[in-house]
Design a protein around this motif. Structure first.
Motif: not given
Length: 217
Positions: A167-194
């Motif tokens: 309804q407008q270009a900016a200014g609001g804060i809307a919440r939404f729930e997302m599926t919890a996925l325990d994935i991080s770029a740090t963990a991905v890099r560590e897997q590759i490093r090891t």
């Protein structure tokens, strides 16, 4: 509503590398907030964290590989090609110059990032440039008492339902729930490093790119 006038989701990050939690965040934001398109913006020189391990060119290429064949998602290369630090407000100002003053822009972020928002460069100006889509885990309660007083005041004033974002270009804060996925770029890099495989944590084209260029070893 024509796509060029509909709310556009914005998802920034270092994407070092991009992984499935990034893609799932974008998808669930698009579904919950009726975003026809989400634009991924890899940071060139991130201002709030250590320098990425992979070059901007590699990170951009991995994002492009991950998004190939996904028409709802697009990639913005402008920050990677810039030598200036990547701050969110100048990025949004650039997008406003490109897309005009009237199109709703929706900056997607997680609760952890939102908790630190008051430390961001020119953070109060965000609200004149975009809405904020605040992703939380199912059952997570963002207690306003835990927020800095100035940020709690903004949240109390600006909370809105997802339908209001169009309804407008900016200014609001809307919440939404997302599926919890325990994935991080740090963990991905560590897997590759090891010498372990990050398969099923990153899209196959991204894994192929990492292997082809011997990244994170």
């Amino acid at each position: 509503m024509p796509t060029e006038q509909a709310p556009l989701g914005i998802l920034g990050g270092t994407f070092d590398p991009i992984h499935y939690a990034h893609l799932r965040l974008a998808q669930e934001a698009a579904d919950a907030l009726s975003l026809p398109r989400v634009r991924f913006i890899p940071a060139g020189q991130p201002a709030h964290r250590a320098a990425p391990q992979a070059s901007g060119a590699h990170r951009l290429a991995m994002v492009q590989a991950a998004l190939a064949g996904l028409p709802q998602f697009e990639c913005d290369a402008a920050e990677v090609s810039s030598t200036a630090p990547s701050y969110t407000v100048p990025t949004l100002e650039r997008l406003r110059g490109e897309l005009g003053a009237d199109r709703p822009l929706v900056l997607i972020m997680g609760a952890d990032a939102f908790l630190g928002l008051a430390s961001w460069h020119r953070w109060r100006e965000l609200f004149a440039l975009a809405h904020i889509a605040l992703a939380t885990r199912p059952g997570y309660v963002l207690a306003e008492q835990a927020l800095p007083a100035e940020l709690a005041a903004e949240l109390a004033q600006r909370q809105c339902l997802p339908a209001a974002l169009a309804q407008q270009a900016a200014g609001g804060i809307a919440r939404f729930e997302m599926t919890a996925l325990d994935i991080s770029a740090t963990a991905v890099r560590e897997q590759i490093r090891t010498a372990r495989s990050p398969r099923f944590l990153v899209p196959e084209p991204v894994l192929d790119y990492i292997e082809a260029h011997s990244l994170y070893r």
